[in-house]
Design a protein around this motif. Structure first.
Motif, short mmCIF file in Angstrom:
data_model
loop_
_atom_site.label_atom_id
_atom_site.label_comp_id
_atom_site.label_asym_id
_atom_site.label_seq_id
_atom_site.Cartn_x
_atom_site.Cartn_y
_atom_site.Cartn_z
N ASP A 115 0.83 -1.21 0.00
CA ASP A 115 0.00 0.00 0.00
C ASP A 115 0.86 1.26 0.00
O ASP A 115 0.55 2.25 -0.66
CB ASP A 115 -0.93 0.01 1.22
N LEU A 116 1.97 1.21 0.76
CA LEU A 116 2.87 2.36 0.80
C LEU A 116 3.51 2.60 -0.57
O LEU A 116 3.58 3.73 -1.04
CB LEU A 116 3.96 2.13 1.86
N VAL A 117 3.98 1.52 -1.17
CA VAL A 117 4.63 1.64 -2.49
C VAL A 117 3.64 2.19 -3.52
O VAL A 117 3.97 3.06 -4.32
CB VAL A 117 5.21 0.27 -2.94
N GLN A 118 2.43 1.69 -3.44
CA GLN A 118 1.41 2.18 -4.38
C GLN A 118 1.17 3.67 -4.17
O GLN A 118 1.07 4.44 -5.12
CB GLN A 118 0.12 1.40 -4.20
N HIS A 119 1.11 4.08 -2.91
CA HIS A 119 0.88 5.49 -2.61
C HIS A 119 2.02 6.35 -3.16
O HIS A 119 1.79 7.42 -3.72
CB HIS A 119 0.75 5.69 -1.10
N LEU A 120 3.26 5.87 -2.99
CA LEU A 120 4.41 6.67 -3.45
C LEU A 120 4.49 6.72 -4.98
O LEU A 120 5.14 7.60 -5.53
CB LEU A 120 5.71 6.07 -2.91
N SER A 121 3.85 5.77 -5.62
CA SER A 121 3.94 5.71 -7.08
C SER A 121 2.91 6.59 -7.76
O SER A 121 2.90 6.71 -8.98
CB SER A 121 3.76 4.27 -7.56
N GLU A 122 2.02 7.16 -6.99
CA GLU A 122 0.94 7.90 -7.64
C GLU A 122 0.91 9.37 -7.24
O GLU A 122 1.41 9.76 -6.18
CB GLU A 122 -0.42 7.25 -7.32
N GLY A 123 0.32 10.17 -8.10
CA GLY A 123 0.01 11.57 -7.82
C GLY A 123 1.19 12.45 -7.42
O GLY A 123 2.29 12.31 -7.94
N HIS A 124 0.90 13.34 -6.48
CA HIS A 124 1.87 14.36 -6.06
C HIS A 124 3.08 13.76 -5.35
O HIS A 124 4.11 14.39 -5.22
CB HIS A 124 1.19 15.36 -5.13
N ALA A 125 2.93 12.51 -4.87
CA ALA A 125 4.01 11.92 -4.08
C ALA A 125 5.29 11.79 -4.89
O ALA A 125 6.39 11.84 -4.33
CB ALA A 125 3.57 10.55 -3.57
N GLY A 126 5.17 11.68 -6.21
CA GLY A 126 6.34 11.48 -7.06
C GLY A 126 7.35 12.60 -6.95
O GLY A 126 8.56 12.36 -6.93
N SER A 127 6.89 13.85 -6.88
CA SER A 127 7.81 14.99 -6.87
C SER A 127 8.31 15.31 -5.46
O SER A 127 9.20 16.13 -5.28
CB SER A 127 7.10 16.22 -7.45
N SER A 128 7.72 14.68 -4.45
CA SER A 128 8.06 15.01 -3.07
C SER A 128 9.52 14.73 -2.74
O SER A 128 10.11 15.40 -1.89
CB SER A 128 7.16 14.23 -2.11
N TRP A 129 10.13 13.76 -3.42
CA TRP A 129 11.51 13.37 -3.13
C TRP A 129 12.51 14.50 -3.37
O TRP A 129 13.55 14.56 -2.73
CB TRP A 129 11.92 12.19 -4.01
N ASP A 130 12.20 15.35 -4.36
CA ASP A 130 13.20 16.33 -4.79
C ASP A 130 13.05 17.69 -4.12
O ASP A 130 13.77 18.63 -4.46
CB ASP A 130 13.11 16.49 -6.32
N ASN A 131 12.11 17.81 -3.17
CA ASN A 131 11.97 19.09 -2.46
C ASN A 131 13.25 19.40 -1.68
O ASN A 131 13.92 18.48 -1.18
CB ASN A 131 10.79 19.02 -1.47
N THR A 132 13.54 20.68 -1.59
CA THR A 132 14.74 21.07 -0.84
C THR A 132 14.41 22.05 0.29
O THR A 132 15.15 22.16 1.26
CB THR A 132 15.78 21.72 -1.78
N GLU A 133 13.27 22.76 0.14
CA GLU A 133 12.92 23.75 1.16
C GLU A 133 12.36 23.07 2.40
O GLU A 133 11.49 22.19 2.29
CB GLU A 133 11.88 24.72 0.61
N VAL A 134 12.83 23.51 3.53
CA VAL A 134 12.35 22.94 4.80
C VAL A 134 10.89 23.35 5.02
O VAL A 134 10.52 24.50 4.78
CB VAL A 134 13.24 23.43 5.97
N VAL A 135 10.08 22.42 5.43
CA VAL A 135 8.65 22.69 5.67
C VAL A 135 8.51 23.61 6.88
O VAL A 135 9.12 23.35 7.94
CB VAL A 135 7.90 21.36 5.93
N PRO A 136 7.73 24.71 6.75
CA PRO A 136 7.53 25.61 7.90
C PRO A 136 6.96 24.84 9.09
O PRO A 136 6.14 23.93 8.92
CB PRO A 136 6.52 26.64 7.38
N GLU A 137 7.40 25.26 10.27
CA GLU A 137 7.02 24.55 11.50
C GLU A 137 5.50 24.45 11.67
O GLU A 137 4.97 23.40 12.07
CB GLU A 137 7.62 25.29 12.70
N GLY A 138 4.79 25.53 11.35
CA GLY A 138 3.32 25.53 11.52
C GLY A 138 2.66 24.49 10.64
O GLY A 138 1.72 23.80 11.07
N VAL A 139 3.13 24.37 9.40
CA VAL A 139 2.55 23.39 8.47
C VAL A 139 2.82 21.98 8.97
O VAL A 139 1.93 21.11 8.98
CB VAL A 139 3.16 23.59 7.05
#
Lengths: 242, 45
Positions: A115-139
């Motif tokens: 289920d996890l692998v399927q989730h990572l293979s779909e939608g917005h999750a694909g681009s999540s790996w390449d983010n570089t900006e730290v997520v704001p604490e509030g978010v």
């Protein structure tokens, strides 16, 4: 005196069972007699259908157990054999329950990984790996709070993606951390019971499921990677509150 | 239980902790639905 409605209910529910009242009614009612003949024919069709193996299943020439097995129909049940059947039924239910209990932890881990692998293979999750900006604490706080999760911050492995995702009927935090071994997806799973840590490699991802008090934590990487040590370290920073 | 195991409706009621009337009703409905699927014309009878 039994009326037609009662007779139809009795015949429709148990075409092979007799009773004095029903017999008396059938003697006087041709329509209900006809209905019983039809019902017994249907019953025979059901019985024969249940002796056939399910489509696509090849059974041995003379199956002895299971749906395809020759059926033992009891023409005259004695009280003793009824009791034996009752015990046999109870024993089967108990054995099935034991098998489920014994096999469930292994099955749940495997299914969870898929289920996890399927989730990572779909939608917005694909681009999540390449983010570089730290997520704001509030978010990050909002995402974690929604799922009953707390994470101890670590400047050496900042969280660069945080999203509340639906997985297996629950909202879970989907996080990406930048670590010394590259970007890792971390999914704290409140309420997911695991007997032991499990490694998996599936669909271009490798990962580890680590049991935690209150659930489990999944740590995944792209490609092959040995994540056990880093997963344990990440797991130690996460608290799950079921 | 009834077709494969040969249980009577009374025995099924005892095993499942239901009344015999409840078992009769469920079996009747199940067969009625099967009958409707196997032979849709029978629904009018």
């Amino acid at each position: 005196m039994m009326i037609c409605e009662q007779a139809r209910l009795q015949i429709g529910a148990a075409p092979d069972e007799d009773s004095t009242e029903l017999d008396a009614h059938l003697t006087a009612c041709a329509e209900c007699r006809e209905f019983r003949i039809e019902s017994r024919t249907l019953n025979e069709r059901i019985r024969r259908a249940m002796q056939l193996p399910p489509p696509g299943v090849r059974l041995a020439a003379t199956p002895q157990v299971g749906i395809g097995a020759p059926m033992a129909v009891r023409p005259q049940a004695s009280k003793a054999s009824g009791t034996r059947r009752g015990w046999a039924l109870a024993a089967s239910v108990l054995l099935a329950a034991l098998a489920v209990l014994l096999l469930w932890p292994a099955q749940s881990g495997t299914a969870l990984a898929s289920d996890l692998v399927q989730h990572l293979s779909e939608g917005h999750a694909g681009s999540s790996w390449d983010n570089t900006e730290v997520v704001p604490e509030g978010v990050l706080d909002e995402v974690l709070r929604a799922s009953g999760v707390a994470i101890q911050a670590d400047a050496a492995s900042p969280i660069v993606y945080a999203h509340s995702c639906e997985l297996r009927g629950r909202f879970v935090p989907h996080l990406v951390m930048r670590t010394s071994v590259g970007p890792l997806t971390v999914v704290p799973l409140v309420g997911e019971a695991l007997a032991t840590a499990e490694r998996f490699s599936e669909g271009g991802f490798s990962g580890v499921l680590v049991p935690q008090p209150g659930g489990a934590v999944a740590v995944l990487a792209r490609g092959d990677a040995d994540l056990q040590a880093v997963a344990r370290a990440i797991g130690a920073r996460i608290q799950l509150r079921p | 239980m009834q077709v494969l195991g040969g249980f009577t409706t009374n025995e099924i009621a005892t095993e499942l902790g239901l009344t015999q009337a409840a078992v009769l009703t469920r079996l009747f409905r199940a067969r009625d639905q099967l009958r409707a699927v196997l032979d849709p014309r029978a629904g009018d009878r």
